[in-house]
Design a protein around this motif. Structure first.
Motif, mmCIF file in Angstrom:
data_model
loop_
_atom_site.group_PDB
_atom_site.id
_atom_site.type_symbol
_atom_site.label_atom_id
_atom_site.label_comp_id
_atom_site.label_asym_id
_atom_site.label_seq_id
_atom_site.Cartn_x
_atom_site.Cartn_y
_atom_site.Cartn_z
ATOM 1 N N MET A 1 -12.983 -6.760 4.252
ATOM 2 C CA MET A 1 -12.938 -6.807 2.557
ATOM 3 C C MET A 1 -14.712 -6.532 2.670
ATOM 4 N N THR A 2 -15.810 -6.692 3.357
ATOM 5 C CA THR A 2 -16.849 -6.333 3.557
ATOM 6 C C THR A 2 -17.127 -4.564 3.451
ATOM 7 N N VAL A 3 -16.182 -3.809 4.382
ATOM 8 C CA VAL A 3 -16.169 -2.323 3.917
ATOM 9 C C VAL A 3 -15.803 -1.975 2.473
ATOM 10 N N SER A 4 -14.404 -2.699 1.871
ATOM 11 C CA SER A 4 -13.889 -2.974 0.137
ATOM 12 C C SER A 4 -15.659 -3.119 -0.885
ATOM 13 N N TYR A 5 -15.896 -3.954 -0.245
ATOM 14 C CA TYR A 5 -16.909 -4.887 -0.845
ATOM 15 C C TYR A 5 -18.570 -3.533 -0.975
ATOM 16 N N ASN A 6 -18.806 -2.666 0.106
ATOM 17 C CA ASN A 6 -19.684 -1.954 0.475
ATOM 18 C C ASN A 6 -19.472 -0.816 -0.365
ATOM 19 N N LEU A 7 -17.749 -0.742 -1.528
ATOM 20 C CA LEU A 7 -17.725 0.555 -1.114
ATOM 21 C C LEU A 7 -17.995 0.675 -3.022
ATOM 22 N N ILE A 8 -18.047 -1.086 -3.576
ATOM 23 C CA ILE A 8 -17.764 -1.021 -5.003
ATOM 24 C C ILE A 8 -19.209 -0.014 -5.702
ATOM 25 N N PRO A 9 -19.978 0.114 -5.058
ATOM 26 C CA PRO A 9 -21.897 0.748 -5.849
ATOM 27 C C PRO A 9 -21.096 2.543 -5.737
ATOM 28 N N ILE A 10 -20.409 3.555 -4.310
ATOM 29 C CA ILE A 10 -19.937 4.079 -5.093
ATOM 30 C C ILE A 10 -18.899 4.812 -5.855
ATOM 31 N N PHE A 11 -17.825 3.902 -5.812
ATOM 32 C CA PHE A 11 -16.582 3.512 -6.608
ATOM 33 C C PHE A 11 -17.138 3.582 -7.996
ATOM 34 N N THR A 12 -18.443 2.980 -8.341
ATOM 35 C CA THR A 12 -18.635 2.444 -9.903
ATOM 36 C C THR A 12 -19.729 3.640 -10.744
ATOM 37 N N PHE A 13 -20.124 4.189 -9.339
ATOM 38 C CA PHE A 13 -21.868 6.012 -9.838
ATOM 39 C C PHE A 13 -20.381 7.280 -10.156
ATOM 40 N N LEU A 14 -19.037 6.988 -9.613
ATOM 41 C CA LEU A 14 -17.755 7.928 -9.226
ATOM 42 C C LEU A 14 -17.835 7.540 -10.892
ATOM 43 N N MET A 15 -17.472 6.291 -10.780
ATOM 44 C CA MET A 15 -16.688 6.584 -12.547
ATOM 45 C C MET A 15 -17.856 6.683 -13.752
ATOM 46 N N GLY A 16 -18.768 5.602 -13.083
ATOM 47 C CA GLY A 16 -20.435 6.878 -14.213
ATOM 48 C C GLY A 16 -19.761 8.207 -14.593
ATOM 49 N N LEU A 17 -20.164 9.256 -13.441
ATOM 50 C CA LEU A 17 -20.057 10.728 -13.632
ATOM 51 C C LEU A 17 -18.258 10.536 -14.390
ATOM 52 N N CYS A 18 -17.565 10.137 -14.421
ATOM 53 C CA CYS A 18 -16.307 10.543 -15.070
ATOM 54 C C CYS A 18 -16.202 10.406 -16.353
ATOM 55 N N VAL A 19 -17.086 8.888 -16.393
ATOM 56 C CA VAL A 19 -17.228 8.511 -18.270
ATOM 57 C C VAL A 19 -18.613 9.007 -18.978
ATOM 58 N N GLY A 20 -19.081 10.076 -18.404
ATOM 59 C CA GLY A 20 -20.552 10.755 -18.519
ATOM 60 C C GLY A 20 -19.204 11.921 -18.740
ATOM 61 N N SER A 21 -18.611 12.431 -18.321
ATOM 62 C CA SER A 21 -17.377 13.247 -18.952
ATOM 63 C C SER A 21 -17.154 13.050 -20.556
ATOM 64 N N PHE A 22 -17.008 12.363 -20.311
ATOM 65 C CA PHE A 22 -15.852 11.961 -21.731
ATOM 66 C C PHE A 22 -17.143 11.419 -22.644
ATOM 67 N N LEU A 23 -17.845 11.399 -22.161
ATOM 68 C CA LEU A 23 -19.163 11.603 -23.266
ATOM 69 C C LEU A 23 -19.496 12.342 -23.413
ATOM 70 N N ASN A 24 -19.696 13.679 -22.814
ATOM 71 C CA ASN A 24 -19.872 15.106 -23.312
ATOM 72 C C ASN A 24 -19.183 15.649 -23.989
ATOM 73 N N VAL A 25 -17.961 14.846 -24.023
ATOM 74 C CA VAL A 25 -16.992 15.306 -25.211
ATOM 75 C C VAL A 25 -16.990 14.549 -26.446
ATOM 76 N N CYS A 26 -17.219 13.547 -26.483
ATOM 77 C CA CYS A 26 -17.714 13.016 -27.538
ATOM 78 C C CYS A 26 -18.796 13.272 -28.561
ATOM 79 N N ILE A 27 -20.358 13.725 -27.498
ATOM 80 C CA ILE A 27 -21.306 13.765 -28.729
ATOM 81 C C ILE A 27 -20.941 15.534 -28.758
ATOM 82 N N PHE A 28 -20.407 16.149 -28.227
ATOM 83 C CA PHE A 28 -19.999 17.197 -28.904
ATOM 84 C C PHE A 28 -18.859 17.024 -30.218
ATOM 85 N N ARG A 29 -18.522 16.812 -30.321
ATOM 86 C CA ARG A 29 -16.696 16.537 -31.404
ATOM 87 C C ARG A 29 -17.476 15.529 -32.248
#
Length: 260
Positions: A1-29
């Motif tokens: 459980m501890t290991v899994s919880y410690n991975l949340i910040p990494i997952f959060t950052f990666l998810m943010g990168l993916c959302v940022g890619s979508f935001l680029n589409v929105c900004i352009f279109r």
């Protein structure tokens, strides 16, 4: 459980990168009234559809050397910067509010503000397509924010739209020039819907200060030309994001000084 919880910040950052890619589409279109889901992303130079492995946030830009795989047309560095900024903001929101519904609400909020800011920088507009639906959406979303009551949110909408409208109206009649567009008014009303009237006042103060600091040098260069267009949306967004992270600390500090 501890290991899994410690991975949340990494997952959060990666998810943010993916959302940022979508935001680029929105900004352009969005400014061109194009669909943000179809057609798939393509190189603006040669029109070649971007392969999925060339569309990995930040990393694909590095691997491709900042150029299209097909025509070698340079890719603007702003694309990975938007992705990276979104990832960092996602991580910052999680760090402050933890694994809560409040985190999700605030992340969506800052992502919307980021999109609006870059559209305003590029086109000097704040799309009604984003700000107007954002008012009722973030009004309802404020129910997930413990520090903001329904009354705070309602007053925030009225104050956000009303204060800027009054300033714009007075300035345009006194100086006979447009001080700001109605897009800024709608944006601040949307912001007030989520962070309330205190957040609106804080946002106005910070946006005015940062806008002056950035705008004054340009005005001096242009020899005091007040008609020079400087997008105000990014400064409003900076003020709102600053309130989310530091607003309460600043307010408490201010009143502690005033009490002496």
């Amino acid at each position: 459980m501890t290991v899994s919880y410690n991975l949340i910040p990494i997952f959060t950052f990666l998810m943010g990168l993916c959302v940022g890619s979508f935001l680029n589409v929105c900004i352009f279109r969005i400014p061109d009234s194009k669909s943000i889901v179809h057609p798939p992303s393509a190189c603006p130079g040669c029109g070649a559809q971007i392969r999925f492995y060339d569309n990995i946030p930040v990393f694909s830009y590095i691997f491709l050397g900042g150029k299209c795989r097909n025509c070698k047309m340079p890719i603007s560095i702003r694309y990975p910067l938007v992705e990276l900024l979104t990832g960092l903001l996602a991580l910052a929101v999680y760090a402050k509010f933890g694994l809560t519904l409040e985190t999700l609400v605030y992340f969506v909020f800052v992502a919307v503000l980021l999109t609006i800011s870059f559209i305003d920088i590029d086109h000097k507009i704040i799309p009604d397509l984003i700000s107007l639906p954002g008012i009722p959406i973030f009004f309802l979303a404020s129910l997930a924010v413990p520090s903001v009551t329904v009354i705070d949110s309602a007053i925030g909408i009225a104050a956000g739209g009303g204060i800027l409208y009054a300033v714009a109206f007075a300035w345009s009649h006194l100086k006979k020039i447009e001080a700001m567009g109605m897009g800024d008014v709608k944006l601040l009303a949307m912001i007030g819907a989520l962070i309330g009237w205190q957040g609106v006042l804080f946002t106005i103060f910070v946006s005015s200060a940062t806008g002056t600091i950035v705008g004054l040098p340009f005005m001096l260069i242009k020899k005091g030309n007040l008609k020079m267009e400087i997008p105000y949306g990014p400064f409003i967004s900076i003020g709102a994001v600053a309130y989310i992270f530091f607003g309460q600390y600043v307010i408490d500090w201010y009143f502690s000084i005033c009490s002496y």
